[in-house]
Enzyme design. Structure first.
Site, PDB file in Angstrom:
ATOM      1  N   GLU A   9      95.991  40.707 -20.023  1.00  0.00           N
ATOM      2  CA  GLU A   9      96.169  40.516 -21.463  1.00  0.00           C
ATOM      3  C   GLU A   9      97.117  41.614 -21.938  1.00  0.00           C
ATOM      4  OE1 GLU A   9      95.129  37.930 -22.995  1.00  0.00           O
ATOM      5  OE2 GLU A   9      93.768  37.200 -21.429  1.00  0.00           O
ATOM      6  N   HIS A 152      90.601  34.568 -24.866  1.00  0.00           N
ATOM      7  CA  HIS A 152      91.120  34.882 -23.539  1.00  0.00           C
ATOM      8  C   HIS A 152      90.600  36.245 -23.103  1.00  0.00           C
ATOM      9  CE1 HIS A 152      94.598  31.894 -23.121  1.00  0.00           C
ATOM     10  NE2 HIS A 152      93.915  31.540 -24.193  1.00  0.00           N
TER      11      HIS A 152
END
Length: 241
Positions: A9, A152
């Site tokens: 990420e 996510h």
């Protein structure tokens, strides 16, 4: 065969504009079995995330403020991926960020530390041309449960991708049919072969293996919209008295 299924990420879309990696998640797949061995870390990027990126991962500047920096985790990360083939969804995105982080600490690029990189998105596109091939779409297509994925997360996404990757590549497995170069002949040689085979131990599957097998069959059922051949054959076997 050792695969590392990896995801990151980031604070934004491009390290060229100063965006950083804020989370790395990776799981090990050894001989097509997901192991308990994994690597996961949050990272302090010393900057805010773009609003769009924050909406995706939800990792705030405040949450990341006391986390280690990439330089503190790089040795453990490189040790984990050492010699393995990396499986990454949309690999070019993650690689450009990881390589930028490695360059910051004067290390070589990712491919200098691993056996290679395979892009699972590119592979999915060859299998399902013209269809959606996001991780969510592939989870749905292959029957991988992802209802708990509201945001996510690198470790969660790498675990989901591991299941998807195994499903996508199940047709590439070797059935190990040709285990003997020469078939046994009649007579003493055949009796010797039968005697050796009879001594092989019988190893029953564990509860975890049975659960994994059932998930595999459920995915096959979904793909054929009914009972897969394996279940049909199994029913035929059990019905014989």
């Amino acid at each position: 065969m050792r695969w590392i299924i990896l995801d990151t990420e980031t604070t934004g879309l491009d390290p060229a504009y100063g965006h950083r990696v804020i989370e790395i998640g990776a799981v090990e797949v050894l001989n097509r079995t997901v192991t308990s061995n994994h690597f996961h870390t949050y990272l302090n990027p010393d900057r805010d995330s773009d609003p769009g990126a924050l909406d995706v991962h939800g990792l705030t500047t405040e949450f990341l403020s006391d986390k280690p920096r990439f330089k503190d985790q790089v040795d453990d990360f490189l040790k984990f991926i050492d010699g393995a083939e990396l499986i990454i969804h949309n690999a070019s995105f993650d690689l450009k960020f990881l390589n930028a982080e490695l360059a910051r600490v004067e290390r070589k690029s990712v491919t200098d530390y691993c056996a290679g990189v395979t892009d699972s998105l590119a592979h999915a596109k060859t299998l399902h041309p013209g269809k959606r091939n996001s991780l969510d779409a592939l989870c749905d297509r292959y029957g991988v449960l992802n209802s708990h994925r509201t945001l996510h997360g690198a470790l969660l996404d790498s675990r989901l991708l591991a299941e998807v990757w195994l499903a996508m590549t199940r047709g590439q497995d070797s059935l190990m049919i040709d285990q003997f170069d020469v078939p046994p002949t009649e007579g003493a040689a055949a009796n010797e072969h039968r005697s050796d085979t009879a001594k092989l131990p019988v190893i029953l599957p564990s509860a975890q293996e049975l659960e994994a097998h059932e998930k595999y069959l459920a995915a096959l059922d979904k793909s054929v919209k009914g009972k897969c051949l394996w279940r049909t054959l199994d029913e035929g076997t059990t019905s014989v008295s």
